[in-house]
Design a protein around this motif. Structure first.
Motif, PDB file in Angstrom:
ATOM      1  N   TRP A 101      22.358  58.608  47.078  1.00 37.27           N
ATOM      2  CA  TRP A 101      23.847  57.594  47.237  1.00 37.27           C
ATOM      3  C   TRP A 101      23.666  56.234  47.874  1.00 37.27           C
ATOM      4  CZ3 TRP A 101      23.370  62.049  44.963  1.00 37.27           C
ATOM      5  CH2 TRP A 101      23.435  61.859  42.937  1.00 37.27           C
ATOM      6  N   HIS A 151      23.207  51.986  38.664  1.00 41.78           N
ATOM      7  CA  HIS A 151      24.734  51.995  39.525  1.00 41.78           C
ATOM      8  C   HIS A 151      25.421  50.185  39.550  1.00 41.78           C
ATOM      9  CE1 HIS A 151      23.322  54.616  42.368  1.00 41.78           C
ATOM     10  NE2 HIS A 151      22.052  54.848  41.936  1.00 41.78           N
ATOM     11  N   CYS A 192      30.179  51.249  44.745  1.00 43.65           N
ATOM     12  CA  CYS A 192      29.413  51.243  43.832  1.00 43.65           C
ATOM     13  C   CYS A 192      30.631  51.408  42.639  1.00 43.65           C
ATOM     14  CB  CYS A 192      28.680  52.830  43.461  1.00 43.65           C
ATOM     15  SG  CYS A 192      27.746  52.048  41.884  1.00 43.65           S
ATOM     16  N   LYS A 230      29.952  52.166  39.266  1.00 43.09           N
ATOM     17  CA  LYS A 230      30.383  52.536  38.015  1.00 43.09           C
ATOM     18  C   LYS A 230      29.392  54.422  37.866  1.00 43.09           C
ATOM     19  CE  LYS A 230      28.710  50.421  34.707  1.00 43.09           C
ATOM     20  NZ  LYS A 230      29.159  49.526  33.661  1.00 43.09           N
ATOM     21  N   CYS A 262      27.944  57.080  39.368  1.00 46.31           N
ATOM     22  CA  CYS A 262      26.714  57.185  38.727  1.00 46.31           C
ATOM     23  C   CYS A 262      26.130  58.606  39.751  1.00 46.31           C
ATOM     24  CB  CYS A 262      25.754  56.312  39.825  1.00 46.31           C
ATOM     25  SG  CYS A 262      26.993  56.442  41.819  1.00 46.31           S
ATOM     26  N   HIS A 269      28.845  58.973  44.016  1.00 49.51           N
ATOM     27  CA  HIS A 269      29.551  57.704  44.068  1.00 49.51           C
ATOM     28  C   HIS A 269      30.397  57.173  44.500  1.00 49.51           C
ATOM     29  CE1 HIS A 269      31.262  54.390  41.085  1.00 49.51           C
ATOM     30  NE2 HIS A 269      32.295  55.271  41.064  1.00 49.51           N
ATOM     31  N   MET A 272      28.964  55.684  48.396  1.00 50.30           N
ATOM     32  CA  MET A 272      27.861  54.396  48.709  1.00 50.30           C
ATOM     33  C   MET A 272      28.208  53.029  48.388  1.00 50.30           C
ATOM     34  SD  MET A 272      25.756  54.432  44.713  1.00 50.30           S
ATOM     35  CE  MET A 272      25.245  52.990  45.416  1.00 50.30           C
TER      36      MET A 272
HETATM   37 CU   LIG Z   1      26.069  54.353  42.843  1.00 52.73          CU
END
Ligand SMILES: [Cu+2]
Length: 287
Positions: free
Chosen positions: A141, A206, A241, A243, A245, A249, A252
């Protein structure tokens, strides 16, 4: 009861200092990150972000009167047409004038919204001639950034979030944990930067998003999405990020450092050496 105006005045002044001081500039430009107690949008740093803000403000001026109008209608119905106030209800089932009006007026409102909305979408989606093309790849990530061979010598590097212990004093002071990264994306100010956004082919979806630059694009495995920005203020802009993911998450973040052309050129020289061991990227700017 006597209101202490002096007290209110100094409280207001303290509040004002608080808000303005947290907007303090980073050493070399704007700090594009959320601040404690922030209300409203962060200051836009690109024309697209400015247009997003004005579109948002325009929508607010439409939504508020519409909501108040509907609220007023509901209040009238509750007060005037309840069982007590209006024991014999009207049996009316049709009113041509009203039906035409409540069809045409919302349609007109939607058209008024659609025109600037499509204009903004077009501006976001039609990529102008770019000065630099960069590539961002969402991985599990972290992000990998690539600079093209023909424009920057071709190198790539990973951008990971900084652990609490690694934050510098400035980052600690501005609470940039989970926004600050070890290797920022560096771009020159007043230059059109086109970005190819994708995700690791073996990975998940992402989304690359930086609010102040007005960009938010899905990073999809096996797909090359495009976006662009032209930053009009030097500074460092943070994104995340956007979305869901997976398990990291939240770990990142994205940091874009916008610098002068001279500083960018100098950074490019260093970066080429620093990231040489990552191998040259075959990525070319396709312009
Ligand atoms: Cu992501």
């Amino acid at each position: 009861m006597r209101v202490n105006m002096r007290g209110i005045g100094s409280a207001a002044a303290a509040l004002l200092t608080f808000f303005t001081s947290t907007w303090a500039l980073a050493e070399d430009g704007v700090l594009g990150a959320p601040v404690p107690g922030q209300i409203g949008m962060p200051e836009p740093a690109s024309t697209v972000a400015q247009d997003i803000d004005s579109f948002h403000t325009m929508l607010l001026w439409i939504i508020i009167p519409v909501s108040l109008f509907v609220l007023a209608l509901l209040a009238i119905i509750v007060v005037r047409f309840n069982e007590k106030a209006n024991p014999v209800p009207s049996k009316t089932t049709h009113n041509t004038f009203l039906e035409v009006a409540w069809t045409i007026i919302p349609v007109l409102i939607l058209v008024i919204i659609a025109i600037p909305s499509f204009r903004l979408l077009t501006k976001e989606l039609v990529i102008p001639k770019a000065d630099i093309t960069l590539k961002a790849t969402g991985k599990q990530w972290y992000w990998t950034y690539e600079y093209p061979k023909d424009q920057a010598g071709g190198f790539s590097y990973d951008s990971n979030y900084k652990k609490q212990a690694d934050l510098n004093d400035f980052e600690k002071q501005h609470q940039l944990y989970l926004l600050a990264v070890d290797n920022e994306l560096v771009v020159p100010v007043h230059k059109t930067v086109a970005m190819t956004i994708t995700a690791d082919p073996t990975g998940v979806i992402h989304s690359f998003a930086v609010r102040e630059l007005g960009i938010r694009v899905d990073a999809v495995p096996g797909r090359a999405n495009q976006t662009w920005f032209n930053a009009d203020k030097e500074g460092v802009y943070y994104g995340q990020c956007s979305k869901l993911c997976g398990k990291d998450h939240a770990f990142m973040p994205i940091a874009v450092r916008v610098v002068s052309q001279e500083k960018y050129d100098a950074w490019l020289q260093d970066a080429k050496k620093k990231f040489a061991s990552n191998g040259n990227t075959a990525f070319a700017s396709a312009q």
